[in-house]
Scaffold this motif. Structure first.
Motif, PDB file in Angstrom:
ATOM      1  N   PRO A 225       0.824  -1.207   0.000  1.00  0.00           N
ATOM      2  CA  PRO A 225       0.000   0.000   0.000  1.00  0.00           C
ATOM      3  C   PRO A 225       0.861   1.262   0.000  1.00  0.00           C
ATOM      4  CG  PRO A 225       0.147  -0.867   2.221  1.00  0.00           C
ATOM      5  CD  PRO A 225       0.885  -1.843   1.339  1.00  0.00           C
ATOM      6  N   THR A 226       0.369   2.291  -0.651  1.00  0.00           N
ATOM      7  CA  THR A 226       0.967   3.620  -0.585  1.00  0.00           C
ATOM      8  C   THR A 226      -0.063   4.536   0.058  1.00  0.00           C
ATOM      9  OG1 THR A 226       2.463   3.390  -2.475  1.00  0.00           O
ATOM     10  CG2 THR A 226       1.730   5.605  -1.948  1.00  0.00           C
ATOM     11  N   ILE A 227       0.394   5.368   1.001  1.00  0.00           N
ATOM     12  CA  ILE A 227      -0.526   6.196   1.783  1.00  0.00           C
ATOM     13  C   ILE A 227      -0.087   7.653   1.709  1.00  0.00           C
ATOM     14  CG2 ILE A 227      -1.581   6.568   4.048  1.00  0.00           C
ATOM     15  CD1 ILE A 227      -0.620   3.668   4.711  1.00  0.00           C
ATOM     16  N   GLN A 228      -1.030   8.510   1.412  1.00  0.00           N
ATOM     17  CA  GLN A 228      -0.803   9.950   1.469  1.00  0.00           C
ATOM     18  C   GLN A 228      -1.717  10.557   2.524  1.00  0.00           C
ATOM     19  OE1 GLN A 228      -1.524  11.054  -2.723  1.00  0.00           O
ATOM     20  NE2 GLN A 228       0.559  11.863  -2.753  1.00  0.00           N
ATOM     21  N   LEU A 229      -1.170  11.472   3.289  1.00  0.00           N
ATOM     22  CA  LEU A 229      -1.936  12.221   4.280  1.00  0.00           C
ATOM     23  C   LEU A 229      -1.986  13.673   3.833  1.00  0.00           C
ATOM     24  CD1 LEU A 229      -3.320  12.596   7.051  1.00  0.00           C
ATOM     25  CD2 LEU A 229      -1.031  12.824   8.054  1.00  0.00           C
ATOM     26  N   ASP A 230      -3.160  14.112   3.430  1.00  0.00           N
ATOM     27  CA  ASP A 230      -3.324  15.468   2.870  1.00  0.00           C
ATOM     28  C   ASP A 230      -2.281  15.754   1.799  1.00  0.00           C
ATOM     29  OD1 ASP A 230      -5.571  16.099   4.407  1.00  0.00           O
ATOM     30  OD2 ASP A 230      -4.349  16.869   6.058  1.00  0.00           O
ATOM     31  N   GLY A 231      -2.054  14.764   0.937  1.00  0.00           N
ATOM     32  CA  GLY A 231      -1.166  14.938  -0.201  1.00  0.00           C
ATOM     33  C   GLY A 231       0.291  14.644   0.057  1.00  0.00           C
ATOM     34  N   ARG A 232       0.671  14.263   1.286  1.00  0.00           N
ATOM     35  CA  ARG A 232       2.067  13.964   1.623  1.00  0.00           C
ATOM     36  C   ARG A 232       2.215  12.470   1.890  1.00  0.00           C
ATOM     37  NH1 ARG A 232       2.758  15.406   6.311  1.00  0.00           N
ATOM     38  NH2 ARG A 232       0.683  16.210   6.817  1.00  0.00           N
ATOM     39  N   LEU A 233       3.253  11.884   1.334  1.00  0.00           N
ATOM     40  CA  LEU A 233       3.509  10.466   1.587  1.00  0.00           C
ATOM     41  C   LEU A 233       3.812  10.239   3.063  1.00  0.00           C
ATOM     42  CD1 LEU A 233       5.745   9.196  -1.369  1.00  0.00           C
ATOM     43  CD2 LEU A 233       3.418   8.479  -0.813  1.00  0.00           C
ATOM     44  N   VAL A 234       3.195   9.219   3.641  1.00  0.00           N
ATOM     45  CA  VAL A 234       3.475   8.856   5.025  1.00  0.00           C
ATOM     46  C   VAL A 234       3.571   7.336   5.120  1.00  0.00           C
ATOM     47  CG1 VAL A 234       2.367  10.877   6.046  1.00  0.00           C
ATOM     48  CG2 VAL A 234       1.021   8.796   5.619  1.00  0.00           C
ATOM     49  N   GLN A 235       4.211   6.891   6.186  1.00  0.00           N
ATOM     50  CA  GLN A 235       4.254   5.481   6.530  1.00  0.00           C
ATOM     51  C   GLN A 235       3.312   5.247   7.717  1.00  0.00           C
ATOM     52  OE1 GLN A 235       5.857   3.271   4.689  1.00  0.00           O
ATOM     53  NE2 GLN A 235       6.649   4.922   3.378  1.00  0.00           N
ATOM     54  N   PRO A 236       2.775   4.035   7.850  1.00  0.00           N
ATOM     55  CA  PRO A 236       1.858   3.782   8.963  1.00  0.00           C
ATOM     56  C   PRO A 236       2.442   4.066  10.340  1.00  0.00           C
ATOM     57  CG  PRO A 236       1.717   2.022   7.345  1.00  0.00           C
ATOM     58  CD  PRO A 236       2.878   2.884   6.941  1.00  0.00           C
ATOM     59  N   ASN A 237       3.787   3.970  10.466  1.00  0.00           N
ATOM     60  CA  ASN A 237       4.394   4.232  11.774  1.00  0.00           C
ATOM     61  C   ASN A 237       4.745   5.704  11.982  1.00  0.00           C
ATOM     62  OD1 ASN A 237       6.474   4.339   9.947  1.00  0.00           O
ATOM     63  ND2 ASN A 237       7.817   2.908  11.013  1.00  0.00           N
ATOM     64  N   ASP A 238       4.393   6.576  11.039  1.00  0.00           N
ATOM     65  CA  ASP A 238       4.664   8.007  11.206  1.00  0.00           C
ATOM     66  C   ASP A 238       3.715   8.593  12.250  1.00  0.00           C
ATOM     67  OD1 ASP A 238       6.603   7.908   9.315  1.00  0.00           O
ATOM     68  OD2 ASP A 238       5.445   8.883   7.723  1.00  0.00           O
ATOM     69  N   PRO A 239       4.235   9.488  13.109  1.00  0.00           N
ATOM     70  CA  PRO A 239       3.367  10.127  14.104  1.00  0.00           C
ATOM     71  C   PRO A 239       2.187  10.870  13.485  1.00  0.00           C
ATOM     72  CG  PRO A 239       5.681  10.514  14.613  1.00  0.00           C
ATOM     73  CD  PRO A 239       5.650   9.877  13.268  1.00  0.00           C
ATOM     74  N   GLN A 240       2.388  11.444  12.287  1.00  0.00           N
ATOM     75  CA  GLN A 240       1.295  12.174  11.635  1.00  0.00           C
ATOM     76  C   GLN A 240       0.131  11.260  11.294  1.00  0.00           C
ATOM     77  OE1 GLN A 240       4.541  12.089  10.696  1.00  0.00           O
ATOM     78  NE2 GLN A 240       5.123  13.955   9.581  1.00  0.00           N
ATOM     79  N   PHE A 241       0.474  10.047  10.901  1.00  0.00           N
ATOM     80  CA  PHE A 241      -0.586   9.090  10.565  1.00  0.00           C
ATOM     81  C   PHE A 241      -1.364   8.705  11.820  1.00  0.00           C
ATOM     82  CE2 PHE A 241      -1.981   4.625   9.929  1.00  0.00           C
ATOM     83  CZ  PHE A 241      -2.825   4.812   8.853  1.00  0.00           C
ATOM     84  N   ALA A 242      -0.650   8.442  12.896  1.00  0.00           N
ATOM     85  CA  ALA A 242      -1.306   8.090  14.156  1.00  0.00           C
ATOM     86  C   ALA A 242      -2.184   9.239  14.651  1.00  0.00           C
ATOM     87  CB  ALA A 242      -0.261   7.722  15.216  1.00  0.00           C
ATOM     88  N   ALA A 243      -1.683  10.461  14.507  1.00  0.00           N
ATOM     89  CA  ALA A 243      -2.448  11.617  14.961  1.00  0.00           C
ATOM     90  C   ALA A 243      -3.725  11.799  14.135  1.00  0.00           C
ATOM     91  CB  ALA A 243      -1.588  12.874  14.882  1.00  0.00           C
ATOM     92  N   ALA A 244      -3.647  11.519  12.851  1.00  0.00           N
ATOM     93  CA  ALA A 244      -4.811  11.671  11.996  1.00  0.00           C
ATOM     94  C   ALA A 244      -5.921  10.690  12.388  1.00  0.00           C
ATOM     95  CB  ALA A 244      -4.428  11.446  10.541  1.00  0.00           C
ATOM     96  N   LEU A 245      -5.540   9.495  12.827  1.00  0.00           N
ATOM     97  CA  LEU A 245      -6.523   8.506  13.222  1.00  0.00           C
ATOM     98  C   LEU A 245      -7.071   8.776  14.631  1.00  0.00           C
ATOM     99  CD1 LEU A 245      -4.972   5.178  11.876  1.00  0.00           C
ATOM    100  CD2 LEU A 245      -6.511   6.776  10.733  1.00  0.00           C
TER     101      LEU A 245
END
Length: 246
Positions: A225-245
């Motif tokens: 899987p490839t994941i973008q958060l508001d247009g930026r590439l992120v990894q599932p272990n990134d703090p930004q991804f955790a914060a978004a959830l």
């Protein structure tokens, strides 16, 4: 060889030695070889046979709505947007769903996020016969249009076909979608391959988009899987991804 056989026939018979143990050993060996052969054939057959569809689907408690926009599944209506690029046959996508699927569902249910699922056919040639990536992706988009995406999505990853083996057939996907609660338009959507072209186009666009290329094992390219958060590439272990959830 002819001389050896003639010499053997002229030899005196051995007295007092029974051939029964030898016969038993030979028969035992033949039985063992047969059992092993059956096991090997059975294992190969299981790999090349589609998984049974008479098992119950995995229900998901989802309150969010899904729509389809230009071949992309849009789930929820939160201010933060996740773009998730997936292949129905991708083992890493199955792992992502297993680890993060419930958290994503909770964030969708609470209205925190919008998730745009881009179904692609990266592994199109990795099923027997080829094509399950497109069939599975098309079915999921059809399910999103007919009220059954959350359950079918989780089910297809929970019971994902083996890469290199047989995928679900169209009939299988129709049954699984109906068991997931899909509406009347689902079956014709799946059988007609309504979104098959969209799945292929999603992959073509993603694989040539510089913003989606990532480095892995010394090479750079697109993967799932490839994941973008508001247009930026992120990894599932990134703090930004955790914060978004949340």
């Amino acid at each position: 060889m002819a001389k050896q056989r003639a010499r053997g026939r002229g030899s005196a018979p051995t007295v007092g030695r029974s051939r029964t143990p030898t016969i038993i050993a030979v028969v035992t060996l033949l039985v063992l070889v047969g059992v092993i052969a059956v096991a090997v054939i059975s294992a190969q057959s299981n790999k090349n046979a589609a998984l049974p569809v008479n098992q119950p689907v995995t229900p998901v408690n989802a309150t969010y709505q899904t729509t389809v926009q230009n071949g992309v599944i849009v789930a929820g209506s939160g201010r933060t947007t996740l773009d998730v690029y997936e292949d129905a046959l991708c083992p890493a996508c199955k792992q992502f769903e297993s680890v993060y699927g419930q958290r994503v569902t909770d964030a969708l249910n609470s209205g925190k996020i919008t998730v745009r699922y881009h179904m692609v056919n990266l592994l199109e040639q990795s099923s027997v016969p080829p094509g399950y990536s497109t069939l599975g992706g098309n079915a999921l988009i059809c399910a999103a249009q007919n009220g059954a995406f959350p359950t079918l999505h989780k089910t297809l990853y929970d019971r994902q076909p083996e890469e290199g083996g047989a995928g679900y057939t169209v009939d299988d996907l129709v049954t699984l979608g109906k068991n997931s609660g899909a509406g009347d338009g689902y079956e014709s959507c799946v059988r007609n391959g309504t979104y098959s072209g969209a799945v292929a186009q999603n992959y073509q666009q993603a694989s040539t988009n510089p913003a989606l290329q990532q480095s892995s094992g010394g090479s750079t390219g697109f993967g799932t899987p490839t994941i973008q958060l508001d247009g930026r590439l992120v990894q599932p272990n990134d703090p930004q991804f955790a914060a978004a959830l949340g």
